[in-house]
Design a protein around this motif. Structure first.
Motif, PDB file in Angstrom:
ATOM      1  N   SER A   1      17.298   7.395   1.301  1.00  0.00           N
ATOM      2  CA  SER A   1      16.429   7.891   2.338  1.00  0.00           C
ATOM      3  C   SER A   1      14.919   7.626   2.000  1.00  0.00           C
ATOM      4  N   VAL A   2      14.319   7.389   3.379  1.00  0.00           N
ATOM      5  CA  VAL A   2      12.822   7.447   3.310  1.00  0.00           C
ATOM      6  C   VAL A   2      12.191   8.289   4.452  1.00  0.00           C
ATOM      7  N   ARG A   3      10.862   8.842   4.042  1.00  0.00           N
ATOM      8  CA  ARG A   3      10.280   9.486   5.028  1.00  0.00           C
ATOM      9  C   ARG A   3       8.812   9.329   4.933  1.00  0.00           C
ATOM     10  N   VAL A   4       8.332   8.665   5.924  1.00  0.00           N
ATOM     11  CA  VAL A   4       6.702   8.672   6.316  1.00  0.00           C
ATOM     12  C   VAL A   4       6.159  10.235   6.627  1.00  0.00           C
ATOM     13  N   CYS A   5       5.332  11.054   5.811  1.00  0.00           N
ATOM     14  CA  CYS A   5       4.996  12.285   6.328  1.00  0.00           C
ATOM     15  C   CYS A   5       4.079  12.380   7.514  1.00  0.00           C
ATOM     16  N   ARG A   6       4.248  13.116   8.598  1.00  0.00           N
ATOM     17  CA  ARG A   6       3.481  13.080   9.724  1.00  0.00           C
ATOM     18  C   ARG A   6       2.989  14.326  10.118  1.00  0.00           C
ATOM     19  N   ASP A   7       1.796  14.408  10.735  1.00  0.00           N
ATOM     20  CA  ASP A   7       1.152  15.494  11.366  1.00  0.00           C
ATOM     21  C   ASP A   7       2.107  15.998  12.317  1.00  0.00           C
ATOM     22  N   LEU A   8       2.499  17.557  12.327  1.00  0.00           N
ATOM     23  CA  LEU A   8       3.472  17.921  13.289  1.00  0.00           C
ATOM     24  C   LEU A   8       2.961  17.987  14.711  1.00  0.00           C
ATOM     25  N   SER A   9       1.837  17.991  14.986  1.00  0.00           N
ATOM     26  CA  SER A   9       1.427  18.188  16.410  1.00  0.00           C
ATOM     27  C   SER A   9       1.122  16.737  17.206  1.00  0.00           C
ATOM     28  N   THR A  10       0.511  15.861  16.242  1.00  0.00           N
ATOM     29  CA  THR A  10       0.194  14.488  16.943  1.00  0.00           C
ATOM     30  C   THR A  10       1.176  13.470  16.374  1.00  0.00           C
ATOM     31  N   ARG A  11       2.077  13.597  15.317  1.00  0.00           N
ATOM     32  CA  ARG A  11       3.008  12.600  15.067  1.00  0.00           C
ATOM     33  C   ARG A  11       2.365  11.687  14.031  1.00  0.00           C
ATOM     34  N   ARG A  12       0.848  11.767  13.860  1.00  0.00           N
ATOM     35  CA  ARG A  12       0.374  10.668  13.436  1.00  0.00           C
ATOM     36  C   ARG A  12       0.801  10.818  11.760  1.00  0.00           C
TER      37      ARG A  12
END
Length: 78
Positions: A52-63
């Motif tokens: 699996s892979v995951r780019v961590c993102r800001d919860l509100s902006t998804r950036r």
């Protein structure tokens, strides 16, 4: 794309065939804001079996937060 990579072994697990394996999690840092999960998968899957892979993102902006994780089935793949 400049990246930082840290390898971290995790506890052993048993797959459906009864074989033990040690999943390996790679921290990947200094990612550009537009890097996607699929780009990380395509790049790191060339080196071994990616689980699996995951780019961590800001919860509100998804950036993108500029880092993520790539999980391999074994330390040898990582």
């Amino acid at each position: 794309m400049a990246t930082q990579v840290q390898v971290q072994g995790q506890a052993q697990a048993v797959n459906s065939g009864g074989q033990q394996f040690v999943p390996t999690s790679l921290y990947v840092g200094d990612l550009e804001w537009n890097v996607t999960d699929s780009q990380l998968y395509d790049l790191f899957n060339q080196l071994g079996q990616v689980v699996s892979v995951r780019v961590c993102r800001d919860l509100s902006t998804r950036r993108s937060l500029g880092y993520g994780y790539v999980n391999y089935a074994s330390p040898q793949d990582g």
